[in-house]
Design a protein around this motif. Structure first.
Motif, PDB file in Angstrom:
ATOM      1  N   PRO A 226     -43.262 -26.794  15.347  1.00  0.00           N
ATOM      2  CA  PRO A 226     -44.294 -27.105  16.354  1.00  0.00           C
ATOM      3  C   PRO A 226     -43.703 -27.130  17.762  1.00  0.00           C
ATOM      4  CG  PRO A 226     -43.554 -29.098  15.311  1.00  0.00           C
ATOM      5  CD  PRO A 226     -42.820 -27.979  14.617  1.00  0.00           C
ATOM      6  N   ARG A 228     -42.760 -28.846  20.984  1.00  0.00           N
ATOM      7  CA  ARG A 228     -42.388 -30.227  21.303  1.00  0.00           C
ATOM      8  C   ARG A 228     -42.237 -30.368  22.816  1.00  0.00           C
ATOM      9  NH1 ARG A 228     -40.542 -33.200  16.918  1.00  0.00           N
ATOM     10  NH2 ARG A 228     -40.306 -31.965  14.995  1.00  0.00           N
ATOM     11  N   THR A 265     -57.048 -33.432  13.901  1.00  0.00           N
ATOM     12  CA  THR A 265     -56.614 -34.164  15.100  1.00  0.00           C
ATOM     13  C   THR A 265     -57.688 -35.122  15.560  1.00  0.00           C
ATOM     14  OG1 THR A 265     -55.189 -32.339  15.773  1.00  0.00           O
ATOM     15  CG2 THR A 265     -55.801 -33.923  17.477  1.00  0.00           C
ATOM     16  N   ASN A 297     -44.971 -41.326  19.601  1.00  0.00           N
ATOM     17  CA  ASN A 297     -45.229 -39.884  19.584  1.00  0.00           C
ATOM     18  C   ASN A 297     -46.664 -39.625  19.118  1.00  0.00           C
ATOM     19  OD1 ASN A 297     -45.249 -39.275  16.510  1.00  0.00           O
ATOM     20  ND2 ASN A 297     -43.325 -40.399  16.819  1.00  0.00           N
ATOM     21  N   TYR A 298     -47.114 -38.406  19.436  1.00  0.00           N
ATOM     22  CA  TYR A 298     -48.457 -37.942  19.047  1.00  0.00           C
ATOM     23  C   TYR A 298     -48.314 -36.497  18.565  1.00  0.00           C
ATOM     24  CZ  TYR A 298     -50.124 -41.979  21.689  1.00  0.00           C
ATOM     25  OH  TYR A 298     -50.346 -43.242  22.153  1.00  0.00           O
ATOM     26  N   GLN A 299     -49.056 -36.187  17.506  1.00  0.00           N
ATOM     27  CA  GLN A 299     -49.063 -34.826  16.965  1.00  0.00           C
ATOM     28  C   GLN A 299     -50.476 -34.269  17.098  1.00  0.00           C
ATOM     29  OE1 GLN A 299     -47.420 -34.491  13.072  1.00  0.00           O
ATOM     30  NE2 GLN A 299     -47.790 -32.292  12.895  1.00  0.00           N
ATOM     31  N   GLN A 301     -53.026 -30.967  16.788  1.00  0.00           N
ATOM     32  CA  GLN A 301     -53.265 -29.623  16.272  1.00  0.00           C
ATOM     33  C   GLN A 301     -54.380 -29.008  17.106  1.00  0.00           C
ATOM     34  OE1 GLN A 301     -55.062 -28.891  12.300  1.00  0.00           O
ATOM     35  NE2 GLN A 301     -53.154 -27.783  11.822  1.00  0.00           N
ATOM     36  N   THR A 317     -49.410 -26.512  16.683  1.00  0.00           N
ATOM     37  CA  THR A 317     -49.179 -27.969  16.658  1.00  0.00           C
ATOM     38  C   THR A 317     -48.321 -28.362  17.867  1.00  0.00           C
ATOM     39  OG1 THR A 317     -49.289 -28.026  14.260  1.00  0.00           O
ATOM     40  CG2 THR A 317     -48.226 -29.895  15.357  1.00  0.00           C
ATOM     41  N   PHE A 319     -46.304 -31.351  19.475  1.00  0.00           N
ATOM     42  CA  PHE A 319     -45.689 -32.656  19.190  1.00  0.00           C
ATOM     43  C   PHE A 319     -45.283 -33.281  20.523  1.00  0.00           C
ATOM     44  CE2 PHE A 319     -42.356 -35.582  17.992  1.00  0.00           C
ATOM     45  CZ  PHE A 319     -42.869 -36.172  16.851  1.00  0.00           C
ATOM     46  N   GLN A 321     -43.612 -36.202  22.410  1.00  0.00           N
ATOM     47  CA  GLN A 321     -42.680 -37.327  22.281  1.00  0.00           C
ATOM     48  C   GLN A 321     -42.755 -38.166  23.559  1.00  0.00           C
ATOM     49  OE1 GLN A 321     -40.623 -38.292  19.663  1.00  0.00           O
ATOM     50  NE2 GLN A 321     -40.344 -40.103  20.956  1.00  0.00           N
TER      51      GLN A 321
END
Length: 831
Positions: A226, A228, A265, A297-299, A301, A317, A319, A321
């Protein structure tokens, strides 16, 4: 009286299926209680009470309503995700007892709910150019039952299409296994079934293959999967944190891309509350402040979908941080040992005799940030000699003493510490502590060094005379000082005392003639026995309070008529007890001053020689300015012999042994010697002294005796020297030297005057005879001084000669000097 027994009884958990029919008994309370007349009532007053029926006499609980676990959890009467446990409380009352019965009831989940899809048909548009291994998220079925009664797997029913393969996990996805070709197959239909224990639920999925929009959006960062990114928690609201960008080579609507969060999401509500995705630009804005301490953190999509009739979408995706920023300020917590008092978290009270290296304060620090941002350090702002800071562990610090304290030198100290974290920028704050020393009685009293405790007073003071108010000081707080006098004799103890006002009092009258000074000690003592002693010195001034007195009122003295003037007659001494008195002596009558010389010390001498058998009577008066006394003296003149040989007497040394020296007296006497300084001296009665030929001095008393009287010559001094020159010989030598100098000066002066005289005669045409006759009896001798001329005046009518010379000249005492001031031009004055 009746005793009522009460108990709280927890009964074992009873299980009941949610399929249990109405009227099914759950439990019988009489089985667990002793035989008695019991009456049962519900204590539970919640909605759950309506599901059960309680027989108040038999204690039987039966099901009144269907126990549907899913309904109960929706009403929050039990958990929806775990075991559904209901707690019933029943009050059981009898004549002698009352009990509370707690009955846990577990509702066993049954497979009483069927799974279902939200739609019967789902349409999926797939581009014919879709890539192999592309995962397509399929719809999810729902089942409110708990495992194992809910959905456990998905499957395609009669899947005859090798282009697709179902990936059996939650949520279900379909993988493209082969390249699609719309011309061969423009539509695929699948029956997707969700399996549970009893029966599956299915939905129809129609995947349409389009040929127009044959390019899916492609993310520029697709190679990073993904993707980042790091975002600081201090990022302001409405900041664009990132822009997602996808590319679709199709033209028109098929190439226009819209961005959205995937359903997965959006299921996380926190994401939609914090982040906003612009559907057209793909930029993600921050709607709410980030907090690393809450979530790190958040992920996300993100779906990129084109606007074609058969819209294509792709997913990426992101990511995110969260970077921890130093947004938390360090905190400190203060505590101290039990024996140390800390007031207001800033004032520390300790005893002044606290030992070195004693712990007095502890600091515990914390910071909600992480990493270096959360690492906190405590330091002293400057170097303090009295305090030391030591780190015990990562978060705890200890302050300890580093020196010995003395409150009397300094009663309080202050020190400051800075607490800071290691973030950028760093958060810090300063705490200032005050260290107050509590006093102990460790100091001795002291007297003011500027105060003099040596006193000088006049004698004859008043009784109970206050001499001084005593003061002493003690650096200790609230200390009381007492005073005490220390005497070396009982006499002084009866003369001095301290009154209640700490005043030094002289009790009795002091007399200088009895004792002129007093010396004793003064001691100051505090409450614990610390003492300081100083001397007290009292000196008395003598006051003229005693009369002057002679020891006797009359005395006689005898003197030989041979005695020369200046002979010592005697000495009188008046007595005055006062030490400061100055006694003056005077003769009376005053006419005796022509005969007697009275000196200030009371000694009196003759002023002239006396005739044989004269007598005088006179008084000597002693006076001390206040008192006086007199003594009558009678002086008798007799014919006592006198030693004519002078003392000291010098005799030239001779080789003869012994040396013979003849002493002379005023008449025929018999000589004898007394108190000789050496046994080598012998005095014969005829006045011959015999001494050994040694160069030395001898002293002796010589006794002269006649038939009628005698005289003792005290301290006669005999000097044996290599040469003896009398004073007369020295005077002769001096006179000769002076005369020689005078002759030389006269000769030189006469020669110069004669030369000047000749010069004058030539200028004024005078003859030497006329010049000589005009001067008559006078001769002028000019000196070299322009202001003064020395003159020798020789009178023709007198045999005496007067000489006048400059004071710097050495002349005989028989001559006199006269100075005549003359003009610089002697010739002009003569003309």
């Amino acid at each position: 009286s009746t005793i009522i027994y009460a108990r709280y009884i927890r009964l074992p958990t009873v299980n009941s299926s949610e399929f249990a029919p109405i009227g099914t008994p759950i439990t019988q309370f009489l089985d667990v209680l002793p035989a008695s007349n019991w009456e049962f009532t519900f204590l539970t007053q919640t909605l759950i009470k309506s599901y059960f029926l309680l027989d108040n006499l038999k204690g039987t609980i039966t099901i009144k309503r269907r126990l549907d676990r899913e309904s109960l959890c929706q009403l929050n009467l039990c958990s929806c995700l775990a075991e559904c446990l209901i707690k019933l409380e029943i009050n059981a009352i009898s004549n002698t007892s009352t009990h509370i019965l707690s009955l846990p009831l577990s509702i066993i989940d049954e497979n009483d709910n069927h799974c279902y899809f939200s739609n019967e048909i789902f349409y999926i548009n797939l581009n014919e150019n879709i890539r192999i291994n592309t995962r397509i998220i399929l719809p999810v079925a729902y089942d409110p039952d708990l495992p194992p009664n809910n959905i456990h797997s998905y499957e395609f029913l009669n899947n005859n299409h090798s282009e697709f393969q179902l990936e059996n996990h939650l949520p279900p996805t379909m993988i493209v296994t082969k390249q699609l070709d719309r011309e061969l197959h423009d539509e695929y239909q699948f029956i997707l079934c969700a399996n549970e224990q009893t029966r599956p639920c299915c939905t129809k999925i129609i995947a349409k293959i389009t040929d127009v929009n044959d390019n899916t959006p492609k993310f520029e960062h697709e190679e990073q999967s993904p993707w980042r990114i790091n975002v600081s928690e201090s990022t302001p609201i409405n900041t664009q944190i990132v822009q997602i960008k996808a590319v679709d080579p199709d033209e028109g609507p098929n190439g226009e891309i819209r961005y959205s969060f995937s359903k997965w999401t959006l299921a996380d509500r926190t994401i939609s509350e914090i982040f906003q995705l612009n559907p057209e630009t793909g930029s993600i804005l921050l709607l709410k402040e980030l907090d690393y301490e809450k979530r790190t953190n958040y992920q996300l999509q993100i779906q990129a979908k084109d606007m074609g009739s058969n819209a294509l979408s792709s997913y990426t995706t992101l990511f995110i941080q969260i970077i921890d920023e130093n947004d938390c300020t360090p905190e400190i917590f203060i505590f101290s040992p039990p024996e140390i008092e800390v007031l207001g978290n800033s004032s520390i009270n300790i005893m002044e005799n606290i030992p070195v290296n004693t712990s007095i304060l502890y600091l515990t620090v914390s910071d909600c940030d992480s990493g270096e941002n959360g690492r906190v350090t405590v330091e002293l702002i400057s170097s303090y000699a009295f305090i030391r800071l030591q780190q015990i562990n990562n978060n705890t610090y200890m302050f300890s003493t580093n020196t010995l304290f003395d409150r009397e030198e300094k009663s309080s100290y202050s020190f400051s510490v800075i607490t800071y974290d290691h973030g950028q920028p760093s958060h810090s704050f300063v705490n200032t502590f005050r260290l107050d020393l509590m006093d102990i009685n460790d100091c001795s009293p002291y007297f003011d060094p500027l105060t003099n405790y040596t006193f000088v007073i006049d004698e004859n003071n008043q009784e109970n005379f206050v001499l001084k108010t005593i003061q002493a000081f003690d650096l200790d707080e609230n200390d009381r000082i007492s005073f005490k006098l220390g005497f070396s004799s009982e006499n002084e103890e009866n003369l001095f005392r301290l009154n209640d006002q700490n005043q030094l009092v002289i009790i009795k009258i002091l007399d200088y003639e009895v004792q002129s000074s007093y010396h004793f000690n003064l001691t100051a003592e505090d409450l614990v026995g610390h003492r300081t002693t100083i001397p007290i010195d009292i000196y008395l001034n003598d006051v003229n309070d005693n009369p002057v007195r002679f020891p006797t009122n009359f005395t006689q003295i005898a003197i030989s008529y041979h005695e020369p003037p200046g002979t010592f007659l005697g000495h009188v001494q008046a007595i005055d007890k006062d030490q400061n008195s100055q006694i003056a002596y005077n003769l009376r009558p005053k006419s005796m001053a022509n005969v007697i010389e009275l000196r200030p010390n009371g000694s009196f001498y003759t002023k002239r020689k006396f005739n044989r058998y004269e007598s005088y009577q006179f008084d000597i008066l002693a006076n001390d300015s206040l008192y006086s006394d007199a003594i009558r003296i009678e002086m008798l003149i007799d014919d006592r012999p006198v030693l004519k040989t002078p003392s000291p007497y010098c005799f030239p040394w001779q080789k003869s042994n012994p040396i013979r020296i003849q002493l002379e007296a005023s008449t025929n006497v018999s000589f004898s010697i007394q108190n000789s300084s050496s046994s080598d001296v012998i005095l014969l009665p005829n006045g011959i002294l015999l001494v050994k030929p040694w160069i030395r001095n001898y002293s002796m008393d010589i006794h002269l005796r006649t038939t009628n009287s005698s005289t003792i010559v005290k301290n006669f001094l005999l000097q044996i020297q290599p040469e003896c020159q009398t004073n007369e010989r020295n005077r002769v030598h001096l006179v000769i030297l002076i005369l020689c100098i005078i002759i030389i000066v006269i000769t030189v002066t006469t020669y110069r005057c004669l030369q000047r005289r000749r010069l004058l005669e030539k200028k004024i045409n005078l003859t030497p005879s006329s010049f000589s006759s005009s001067l008559n009896d006078t001769l002028f001798f000019s000196s070299s001084s322009p202001q003064f001329t020395a003159m020798t005046i020789v009178s023709s009518n007198s045999s005496s000669t007067h000489q006048q010379t400059n004071p710097s000249s050495s002349l005989s005492s028989s001559t006199s000097s006269t100075y005549i001031k003359m003009s610089r031009s002697f010739e002009e004055e003569m003309i």
